[in-house]
Design a protein around this motif. Structure first.
Motif, short mmCIF file in Angstrom:
data_model
loop_
_atom_site.label_atom_id
_atom_site.label_comp_id
_atom_site.label_asym_id
_atom_site.label_seq_id
_atom_site.Cartn_x
_atom_site.Cartn_y
_atom_site.Cartn_z
N TYR A 151 73.16 42.09 27.20
CA TYR A 151 72.41 43.28 27.58
C TYR A 151 73.37 44.33 28.13
CZ TYR A 151 68.28 40.39 27.10
OH TYR A 151 67.30 39.57 26.60
N GLU A 199 71.49 51.52 28.11
CA GLU A 199 70.19 51.21 27.52
C GLU A 199 69.33 52.48 27.48
OE1 GLU A 199 68.13 48.01 29.44
OE2 GLU A 199 69.66 46.54 28.91
N ARG A 217 67.58 54.35 24.30
CA ARG A 217 66.13 54.65 24.26
C ARG A 217 65.90 56.14 23.98
NH1 ARG A 217 66.02 50.56 28.33
NH2 ARG A 217 64.80 48.80 27.59
N GLU A 224 64.27 46.23 22.81
CA GLU A 224 65.16 46.46 23.94
C GLU A 224 66.59 46.44 23.41
OE1 GLU A 224 66.26 44.68 28.35
OE2 GLU A 224 64.71 43.71 27.15
#
Length: 168
Positions: A11, A17, A21, A38
């Motif tokens: 991650y 992140e 997005r 995700e």
């Protein structure tokens, strides 16, 4: 009940992140399919990962995380009507070796191969892939060229459980 496989995943840092997005949102505003995934980098997956793979990941991943990735290109996965567009990544030798070892242990995997990538367009109709890549290049060319895998863990979609190996 989820039909998704168990995954050993990496991650990104939260700010990275968020950038991904935002790219997803901008692509959707341009009329492309909404991306719900995700942001993550897969190491290996199977309907159910063996205890050997899970235990080995717990040993191999903590010493190599966090890890830096560089975006080195764009790839298309799939040969049928729905295809996946991803950013091709390169990382440290240490993480590459660990990932290949885990992949080799996975009897449902592809042997000691690993193609590090970040999925940017999942299940896209083949007809829109060239336009999608052009839009992605337009958006992502300056936004994100380097990533940090900050966490590593086992994702069990049936129970919606994430078991962290490294990171917070």
């Amino acid at each position: 009940m989820s039909r998704s496989p168990q995954n050993i995943l990496l991650y990104l840092k939260p700010c990275e992140e968020q950038t991904i997005r935002e790219i997803f949102a901008e692509l959707a505003s341009r009329g492309f399919p909404i991306q719900h995934q995700e942001p993550h980098i897969s190491i290996t997956f199977a309907p159910e990962l063996s205890d050997d793979v899970i235990a080995h990941a717990a040993q191999l991943l903590p010493p190599v995380i966090p890890a830096t990735f560089q975006r080195v290109g764009t790839v298309v996965f799939g040969t049928k009507r729905k295809q996946t567009v991803a950013w091709l990544l390169e990382t440290t030798d240490e993480l590459e070796i660990a990932a290949r070892e885990l992949s080799a242990l996975n009897i449902h995997g592809r042997g000691p191969r690993w193609t590090p990538h970040l999925t940017m367009g999942l299940r896209l109709p083949r007809e829109i892939v060239p336009e999608y890549i052009h839009a992605l290049d337009d958006l992502g060319s300056t936004l994100q060229k380097e990533f940090t895998a900050q966490r590593a863990g086992l994702w069990k979609p049936k129970s919606r459980e994430l078991i962290l190996y490294a990171g917070e």
